[in-house]
Enzyme design. Sequence first.
Site, PDB file in Angstrom:
ATOM      1  N   ASP A   1      -2.341   2.011   3.200  1.00 31.63           N
ATOM      2  CA  ASP A   1      -3.185   2.738   4.146  1.00 31.63           C
ATOM      3  C   ASP A   1      -2.750   4.195   4.141  1.00 31.63           C
ATOM      4  O   ASP A   1      -1.564   4.494   3.946  1.00 31.63           O
ATOM      5  CB  ASP A   1      -3.037   2.170   5.556  1.00 31.63           C
ATOM      6  CG  ASP A   1      -3.682   0.797   5.722  1.00 31.63           C
ATOM      7  OD1 ASP A   1      -4.682   0.527   5.033  1.00 31.63           O
ATOM      8  OD2 ASP A   1      -3.188   0.013   6.542  1.00 31.63           O
TER       9      ASP A   1
ATOM     10  N   ASP B   1     -11.146  -0.549   3.997  1.00 36.73           N
ATOM     11  CA  ASP B   1     -11.405  -0.820   5.410  1.00 36.73           C
ATOM     12  C   ASP B   1     -12.680  -0.116   5.874  1.00 36.73           C
ATOM     13  O   ASP B   1     -13.463  -0.663   6.655  1.00 36.73           O
ATOM     14  CB  ASP B   1     -10.229  -0.351   6.270  1.00 36.73           C
ATOM     15  CG  ASP B   1      -8.924  -1.030   5.914  1.00 36.73           C
ATOM     16  OD1 ASP B   1      -8.957  -2.185   5.442  1.00 36.73           O
ATOM     17  OD2 ASP B   1      -7.862  -0.400   6.100  1.00 36.73           O
TER      18      ASP B   1
END
Length: 175
Positions: A128, A146
């Site tokens: 991330d 995401d």
Amino acid sequence: MDAAMSEQQDTGNKLKWLWLAALVIILDLGTKAMATAMLTYGDPVPVIPMFNLTLLHNTGAAFSFLAEAAGWQRWFFVTLALVVSAVLIYWLKNLQRHETWTAVAIVLILGGALGNVYDRVVHGYVVDFLHFYWQDWHFPAFNLADTAITIGAGIMILDMFRKPIDSNGDAKRSE
């Protein structure tokens, strides 16, 4: 025979949208590789006020759910994502010709899920790096996979609200 031909013409043509899932996977993995190569783990790089690039590793699910578990969650989430991906491909294959928005939503979710599956299998965690915040409040870091999943889910929700109900109580989808 004509009924089978008609049904085949109405369904199965949405697999052509799989290119979008492949694009999501390529962009996701490419940006994760760049983030890994260019950022130092946990060190925020300010881009604009309220947004940093911050390299983080998520062993859990969304919002680091189960990140502190003993490691079993890695293969649980891999298995779950692969099963969901198979269901999404089946659903995509059986969509009607006019269900274009649903097809786009499905392939965005599929591409995002498979992008994160790659990370879990290869690295044991999801990379991330997109990090939004406001003063002392920080939204959990996320990635392009995401984002694709969220946009796909949003399209599905919006599509449910924009479909008229036919006389049988079924929602009709429009392009």
